[in-house]
Scaffold this active site. Structure first.
Site, PDB file in Angstrom:
ATOM      1  N   GLU A 200       0.896  -1.180   0.000  1.00  0.00           N
ATOM      2  CA  GLU A 200       0.000   0.000   0.000  1.00  0.00           C
ATOM      3  C   GLU A 200       0.919   1.210   0.000  1.00  0.00           C
ATOM      4  O   GLU A 200       1.561   1.502   1.010  1.00  0.00           O
ATOM      5  CB  GLU A 200      -0.864  -0.006   1.266  1.00  0.00           C
ATOM      6  CG  GLU A 200      -1.692  -1.255   1.460  1.00  0.00           C
ATOM      7  CD  GLU A 200      -2.883  -1.277   0.506  1.00  0.00           C
ATOM      8  OE1 GLU A 200      -3.566  -2.304   0.473  1.00  0.00           O
ATOM      9  OE2 GLU A 200      -3.114  -0.273  -0.186  1.00  0.00           O
TER      10      GLU A 200
ATOM     11  N   CYS B 117      -2.697   8.963   2.686  1.00  0.00           N
ATOM     12  CA  CYS B 117      -2.411   8.647   1.284  1.00  0.00           C
ATOM     13  C   CYS B 117      -3.670   8.769   0.431  1.00  0.00           C
ATOM     14  O   CYS B 117      -3.587   8.788  -0.787  1.00  0.00           O
ATOM     15  CB  CYS B 117      -1.883   7.244   1.185  1.00  0.00           C
ATOM     16  SG  CYS B 117      -2.990   6.125   1.995  1.00  0.00           S
TER      17      CYS B 117
END
Ligand code: TXE
Length: 482
Positions: A247, A281
């Protein structure tokens, strides 16, 4: 505060070398405590403990592991305020955010996977007289490596399904934010969680994280962090054929279509832009607006951004605290300067010197939310990940142009589309080259859904069944009547 130690085989231990590092409160620059600067030797100890604990833990039943996950959730819930305080101190994020997001989600990560495990059934496939049964077994020992922006939220997002699937763990939080991982270890000790199942090794990425990825007995790696680091992790793990979930970074687009009801959606768009000082993010760091409403949107957006209360993260009224460190503040400021060099105009905010935050220590890493317009959507400031409270504003003249702009970065993690017509938004979302799109909302998380990105935002998905698949190995057993 008492020194942070590694957590190996149920014991709190210093690094074998005795070396330590300091963790600092970024809101005032004051040292909080020390943590071990561990090495491969400590990773070896932790992995040996995990290896030792694997047979008994993986022999437990799903029901027993579900009970443990609920016990952990209960204990985390009781300590939610302590966790929020520690997280706020370690990251500089406002206490209100640490309560509402970090502490709360750490509990729900365990609750969700406990309930999901209970309701999950494996499919069977019957054909030409045979029945195929899908059998799930643990990977063994897994390595979990996590970043500094949502420390316990992202660690527990991996720990819960890893435990549910019967794995043992060697985890390494970011060296910038060790506090809440340490508190999780204390909680596991307090509820007599089996020793060696969860191990924690603190230290620098290239020294400890690298050793975890390299260790031959750690058979799966779930990594959350920057794209550059993700490349190193992937290069190390790939030739060892380890299971890998990455990720990574993002440069997400917030797309405002011409029919968006601006009064209704403005709060959501500001949240998407500046939550956690833009250090998520999933934040929308590029705001793309239909040219026909650009001027009206810009005025409303800047006005709303200017109402964000930036300041001391310990105050209830604070909406935005400091960024994670002075170094990160300097990095973000360099992008504000780059924005100007690339032809951008700063509409509000700017560097700490030109737009200081009131009533905070000068040693604190504070920045005001910053909006830059006038940049090409291909400018570095508009395509590279800044991971701070900075968004660029752009206009488009057609849906196709908006799609082209949104997809014009090396990343592909998330995005949001704002429109009065949800069918139009859903159709638009299908054309975005990302792993996640929200329509008229943001960070609206159903934990059953696949989470992850494409291109340089990562490989793989976690969440619901995707987490169970990552943290287990599947055997298909085909049974034929004799
Ligand atoms: O990442 P780093 P940070 C990303 C976000 C931003 C970054 C910020 O886009 O770029 O994370 O977090 C360890 N081998 N996301 O600065 O530096 C390091 O010690 C093994 C995306 O922490 O990559 C830390 O524990 N490990 C995400 C972890 O890796 C190494 C959401 C991450 O560090 C290592 C949150 C090495 N060689 C942040 N070097 C998403 N997509 O969900 C460092 N580490």
């Amino acid at each position: 505060m008492e020194p942070i130690l590694n957590y190996i085989n149920g014991e709190f231990l210093p690094s074998t070398s005795g070396r330590t590092m300091e963790t600092v409160n970024p809101a005032n620059g004051q040292p909080i405590t020390t943590l071990p600067r561990s090495s491969a030797d400590d990773v070896e100890l932790a992995t040996a403990a995990a290896h030792e604990a694997t047979p008994s833990w993986s022999a437990t039943t799903m029901e027993e592991r579900i009970t443990w996950l609920h016990r952990i959730a209960d204990a985390l819930e009781e300590e939610a305020e302590t966790i929020a305080q520690l997280e706020s101190m370690d990251t500089g994020k406002p206490i209100s955010l640490a309560r509402r997001v970090d502490a709360a989600r750490s509990v729900s990560n365990f609750r969700f996977f406990a309930d999901f495990g209970k309701s999950h059934t494996e499919p069977t496939f019957a054909d030409h007289g045979a029945v195929n049964h899908v059998h799930r077994s643990p990977i063994g020992c897994v390595g979990l490596i996590t970043p500094w922006n949502l420390p316990l939220y992202l660690l527990t997002w991996k720990v819960a399904p890893a435990l549910l699937m019967g794995n043992t763990i060697v985890a390494k939080p970011s060296e910038l934010t060790p506090m809440t991982a340490n508190h999780l270890a204390k909680i596991l000790t307090s509820i007599n969680f089996p020793k060696g199942v969860f191990n924690l090794v603190h230290g620098l990425g290239p020294e400890v994280g690298q050793a975890i990825v390299e260790h031959p007995e750690i058979r799966g790696i779930s990594f959350t962090g920057g794209t550059a680091t993700g490349k190193i992790v992937a290069a190390t793990a790939a030739p060892m054929f380890k299971k890998l979930s990455l990720e990574l970074g993002g440069k997400n687009a917030t797309i405002v279509l011409d029919d968006a009801p601006l009064e209704d959606v403005m709060d959501g768009i500001v949240r998407a832009s500046f939550t956690n000082s833009g250090q998520v993010c999933l934040c929308g760091s590029r705001v793309l607006v239909d040219a026909s409403i650009y001027d009206r949107f810009k005025a409303m957006f800047v006005e709303a951004v200017n109402t964000i209360r930036v300041g001391d993260p310990t105050l209830e009224a604070t909406v935005m605290g400091s960024v994670i460190s002075k170094d990160h503040q300097t990095k973000v400021e360099s992008y504000i300067e780059l924005g100007r060099q690339e032809g951008g105009v700063v509409l509000t905010g700017g560097t700490a010197a030109e737009s200081p935050v009131d009533d905070v220590p000068s040693e604190g890493a504070f920045l005001r939310p910053t909006v830059i317009e006038g940049l090409s959507y291909t400018a570095r400031t508009a395509t590279e990940e800044i991971f701070g409270p900075v968004v660029t504003l752009h206009s488009f003249n057609s849906e196709q142009e908006a799609i082209d702009m949104a997809n014009a970065t090396q990343y592909g993690l998330a995005g949001s589309v704002w429109t009065a017509d949800t069918e139009r938004g859903h159709a638009f979302a299908q054309r975005m080259d990302t792993g996640i799109v929200w329509v008229n909302t943001w960070l609206n998380r159903d934990l059953r859904t696949p989470f992850g990105g494409v291109k340089q935002s990562g490989v793989g998905r976690e969440g619901g069944t995707w987490s169970l698949n990552f943290f287990s190995e599947l055997t298909n057993i085909c049974v034929q009547q004799p």
